[in-house]
Design a protein around this motif. Structure first.
Motif, PDB file in Angstrom:
ATOM      1  N   THR A 192       0.817  -1.227   0.000  1.00  0.00           N
ATOM      2  CA  THR A 192       0.000   0.000   0.000  1.00  0.00           C
ATOM      3  C   THR A 192       0.852   1.279   0.000  1.00  0.00           C
ATOM      4  OG1 THR A 192      -0.063   0.021   2.407  1.00  0.00           O
ATOM      5  CG2 THR A 192      -1.875  -1.116   1.297  1.00  0.00           C
ATOM      6  N   PHE A 194       2.835   4.520  -0.804  1.00  0.00           N
ATOM      7  CA  PHE A 194       2.548   5.517  -1.844  1.00  0.00           C
ATOM      8  C   PHE A 194       3.866   6.085  -2.349  1.00  0.00           C
ATOM      9  CE2 PHE A 194       0.707   9.095  -3.927  1.00  0.00           C
ATOM     10  CZ  PHE A 194      -0.635   8.777  -4.133  1.00  0.00           C
ATOM     11  N   ALA A 219      -2.760   5.360   8.027  1.00  0.00           N
ATOM     12  CA  ALA A 219      -1.314   5.514   7.825  1.00  0.00           C
ATOM     13  C   ALA A 219      -0.650   4.346   7.099  1.00  0.00           C
ATOM     14  CB  ALA A 219      -0.628   5.738   9.162  1.00  0.00           C
ATOM     15  N   GLY A 220      -1.158   3.127   7.228  1.00  0.00           N
ATOM     16  CA  GLY A 220      -0.534   1.975   6.569  1.00  0.00           C
ATOM     17  C   GLY A 220       0.944   1.909   6.900  1.00  0.00           C
ATOM     18  N   THR A 221       1.793   1.951   5.865  1.00  0.00           N
ATOM     19  CA  THR A 221       3.249   1.896   6.088  1.00  0.00           C
ATOM     20  C   THR A 221       3.841   3.290   6.309  1.00  0.00           C
ATOM     21  OG1 THR A 221       3.611   1.998   3.720  1.00  0.00           O
ATOM     22  CG2 THR A 221       3.512  -0.209   4.705  1.00  0.00           C
ATOM     23  N   SER A 223       3.650   6.303   4.371  1.00  0.00           N
ATOM     24  CA  SER A 223       4.250   7.124   3.300  1.00  0.00           C
ATOM     25  C   SER A 223       3.981   8.617   3.485  1.00  0.00           C
ATOM     26  CB  SER A 223       3.690   6.721   1.938  1.00  0.00           C
ATOM     27  OG  SER A 223       3.677   5.333   1.808  1.00  0.00           O
ATOM     28  N   ASP A 239      -4.039   3.342  12.112  1.00  0.00           N
ATOM     29  CA  ASP A 239      -4.495   2.348  11.143  1.00  0.00           C
ATOM     30  C   ASP A 239      -5.236   1.267  11.921  1.00  0.00           C
ATOM     31  OD1 ASP A 239      -3.413   1.617   8.001  1.00  0.00           O
ATOM     32  OD2 ASP A 239      -4.437   0.040   9.128  1.00  0.00           O
ATOM     33  N   ILE A 240      -6.305   0.774  11.326  1.00  0.00           N
ATOM     34  CA  ILE A 240      -7.088  -0.257  12.021  1.00  0.00           C
ATOM     35  C   ILE A 240      -6.331  -1.584  12.063  1.00  0.00           C
ATOM     36  CG2 ILE A 240      -8.354  -1.156  10.002  1.00  0.00           C
ATOM     37  CD1 ILE A 240     -10.889  -1.115  11.805  1.00  0.00           C
ATOM     38  N   MET A 273      -5.979   1.887  15.503  1.00  0.00           N
ATOM     39  CA  MET A 273      -7.253   2.529  15.850  1.00  0.00           C
ATOM     40  C   MET A 273      -8.168   2.575  14.628  1.00  0.00           C
ATOM     41  SD  MET A 273      -7.610   6.381  17.347  1.00  0.00           S
ATOM     42  CE  MET A 273      -7.261   7.325  15.880  1.00  0.00           C
ATOM     43  N   PHE A 275     -10.490   4.609  12.553  1.00  0.00           N
ATOM     44  CA  PHE A 275     -10.680   6.054  12.402  1.00  0.00           C
ATOM     45  C   PHE A 275     -12.081   6.490  12.827  1.00  0.00           C
ATOM     46  CE2 PHE A 275     -12.382   9.370   9.556  1.00  0.00           C
ATOM     47  CZ  PHE A 275     -11.705  10.435  10.119  1.00  0.00           C
ATOM     48  N   PRO A 294      -8.596   3.680   2.448  1.00  0.00           N
ATOM     49  CA  PRO A 294      -8.630   2.350   1.822  1.00  0.00           C
ATOM     50  C   PRO A 294      -9.609   2.352   0.660  1.00  0.00           C
ATOM     51  CG  PRO A 294      -9.855   2.364   3.880  1.00  0.00           C
ATOM     52  CD  PRO A 294      -9.187   3.684   3.796  1.00  0.00           C
ATOM     53  N   GLU A 299      -6.456  -3.491   0.449  1.00  0.00           N
ATOM     54  CA  GLU A 299      -6.742  -3.529   1.874  1.00  0.00           C
ATOM     55  C   GLU A 299      -8.244  -3.386   2.062  1.00  0.00           C
ATOM     56  OE1 GLU A 299      -7.407  -0.465   0.221  1.00  0.00           O
ATOM     57  OE2 GLU A 299      -5.234  -0.372   0.330  1.00  0.00           O
ATOM     58  N   ILE A 301     -11.868  -2.267   3.673  1.00  0.00           N
ATOM     59  CA  ILE A 301     -12.413  -1.125   4.413  1.00  0.00           C
ATOM     60  C   ILE A 301     -13.215  -1.737   5.556  1.00  0.00           C
ATOM     61  CG2 ILE A 301     -13.805   0.968   4.305  1.00  0.00           C
ATOM     62  CD1 ILE A 301     -13.475   0.871   1.260  1.00  0.00           C
ATOM     63  N   LYS A 302     -12.701  -1.593   6.741  1.00  0.00           N
ATOM     64  CA  LYS A 302     -13.351  -2.208   7.903  1.00  0.00           C
ATOM     65  C   LYS A 302     -13.502  -1.160   8.998  1.00  0.00           C
ATOM     66  CE  LYS A 302     -13.510  -6.768   7.035  1.00  0.00           C
ATOM     67  NZ  LYS A 302     -12.499  -7.760   7.017  1.00  0.00           N
ATOM     68  N   LEU A 343     -17.026   6.228   4.626  1.00  0.00           N
ATOM     69  CA  LEU A 343     -15.748   6.571   5.266  1.00  0.00           C
ATOM     70  C   LEU A 343     -15.320   7.995   4.869  1.00  0.00           C
ATOM     71  CD1 LEU A 343     -13.706   5.093   7.104  1.00  0.00           C
ATOM     72  CD2 LEU A 343     -12.379   4.588   5.077  1.00  0.00           C
TER      73      LEU A 343
END
Ligand SMILES: C[S@@+](CC[C@H](N)C(=O)[O-])C[C@H]1O[C@@H](n2cnc3c(N)ncnc32)[C@H](O)[C@@H]1O
Length: 434
Positions: A192, A194, A219-221, A223, A239-240, A273, A275, A294, A299, A301-302, A343
């Motif tokens: 993921t 960017f 935030a993911g990784t 970027s 990030d969840i 967390m 969002f 997402p 990934e 969307i949860k 979202l």
């Protein structure tokens, strides 16, 4: 008196260029620039500024620019350029001002030419009559001859320049950051992550400011956290998915990226967390929100919650070893699918409540390229939609949407996810947009 400057830009992501230059000009309080003269087809942009300091402020962070030059003249040929330089009203003044400074010459041209030819070109500027020392390492002034070429056809570059510009270098841009933050060299990255160039451009258009707080809710990784940190913001992410936050150990996580860039003093923290169940305290001032929500492609969307709440009725008080199950460290909360549109509604609402007036929210949104489906941009009555910059791929595109929080008196248009969405981007992506 205003001075004429030449901005020399890159010919990539050209529809993001004006947004970047405008945002940086506004950030540094520069009001005199006439952006109607900016042309996406051309790498050159002539502007008037108060002086070198304004030019430096404006361009030092730019990614889609190469540099800014005090404009000395131009021409279709070298001979024409010399005539033009010497006919300028400021010529004698400039010559006098820099006469005794050490100097060197540079060439901006995609085509190499022999050293002898370059020496001949430099000698043709003898009329400048500079008395300073030639210093290739730390010259006080750098004079640049910029050659413009026109491609002969799609893949065939031109061989002779069609136009030349001459100027004194005032400020190189921040393009070296594209190399520095290149994903190939980053310790922690994932599917993921960017790309560096557009995440830095996004941070510029979002006007991320030194010493302020920037938040990436997805935030993911990390970027965008890296891009924000590069421009001096104190960054926080969430990030969840705890795996993204934990990374692959201490040597490969978001914090290790900041250490790698020697910018770990800009990294506040990242939280696992949802969002939509946000736990950042409500009086924390978030100056900028910059993210890539997402899309449901790489990934899910949860959000927290149960898809089938009936299954859990009466189970709230389940205990393990005398402790409520949901209070244990190894408890994994249930999650349920959520739509991108809802979202994005939540994101706009959050930005309207949390950003200061004038603060920016910037995020990327994917769209299909069909002609028969209108792209409806999310809107919120407190937020002014300032930019909508599109990056085209083959069958889909993604756009950077940038909003300014104007507060409740703005009374802008509003729309909600359910009215925007006619088709699900994820479904269309996996059906190859047929
Ligand atoms: C497109 S990715 C962002 C990638 C990121 N820009 C990077 O550099 O890796 C979206 C992220 O949102 C996360 N996500 C999905 N639903 C979420 C939610 N409700 N709250 C917080 N994060 C969520 C996903 O786990 C994923 O890491």
């Amino acid at each position: 008196m205003a001075t004429k400057y030449l901005v020399y830009m890159v010919q990539v992501h050209t529809n993001f260029r004006k947004a970047e230059l405008e945002s940086l000009a506004e950030l540094y309080g520069i009001k005199s620039i006439d952006f109607t003269k900016h042309d996406e087809q051309s790498p050159f942009f002539l502007v008037e500024l108060e002086g070198d300091q304004q030019a430096r402020d404006w361009i030092k962070r730019s990614i889609l620019t190469r540099g800014i030059y005090e404009y000395w003249g131009e021409g279709a040929t070298l001979e024409e350029l010399h005539e033009n330089v010497q006919s300028q009203p400021f010529f004698e003044h400039y010559k006098d001002t820099y006469k005794n400074d050490s100097f060197k010459f540079e060439f901006e041209s995609y085509k190499g030419t022999s050293k002898a030819n370059r020496v001949k070109q430099i000698e043709s500027f003898a009329y400048l009559d500079f008395r300073g020392k030639i210093d290739l390492k730390s010259a006080k002034q750098t004079y640049t001859l910029i050659e413009e070429y026109k491609p002969l056809s799609d893949n065939v570059p031109g061989t002779v320049p069609i136009h030349l510009y001459f100027g004194r270098l005032v400020q190189r841009s921040d393009r070296l950051a594209v190399e520095k933050y290149d994903l190939k060299k980053r310790p922690y990255k994932g599917t993921t992550s960017f790309e560096a160039e557009l995440s830095l451009v996004s941070a510029n258009i979002a006007q991320v400011k030194p010493g302020t707080i920037m938040y990436d809710p997805f935030a993911g990784t990390g970027s965008f956290l890296c891009a924000g940190g590069h421009y001096g913001a104190l960054v926080v992410g969430s990030d969840i998915d705890g795996r993204m936050i934990r990374g692959k150990g201490a040597a490969q996580n978001i914090n290790s990226n900041f250490r790698h860039y020697k910018e770990n003093n800009r990294f506040l923290d990242v939280l696992t967390m949802d969002f939509t169940h946000n736990s950042l305290r409500s009086n924390l001032v978030i100056d900028t929100i910059l993210c890539d929500p997402p899309y449901g492609i790489r990934e899910a969307i949860k959000v927290l919650g149960a898809k089938d709440p009936q299954r859990f009725v009466g189970k709230e008080n389940v205990e393990i070893d005398g402790q409520k199950a949901y209070l244990r460290r190894d408890y994994i909360p249930t999650k349920k699918p959520y739509s991108l549109d809802s979202l994005l509604d939540d994101l706009l609402q959050y930005a309207s409540e949390r950003l200061p007036i004038g603060g920016r929210l910037a995020f990327w949104m994917p769209t299909a390229n069909d002609e028969n489906i209108e792209t409806i941009i999310p809107l919120h009555s407190n937020l002014e939609l300032k930019y909508n910059c599109v990056q085209e791929f083959n069958k889909w595109s993604r756009r950077l949407l940038v909003y300014i929080n104007r507060g409740p008196d703005f009374h802008g248009k509003t729309n909600h996810g359910s009215s925007r969405s006619r088709s699900n981007f994820r479904d269309r992506y996996f059906k190859n947009f047929n």
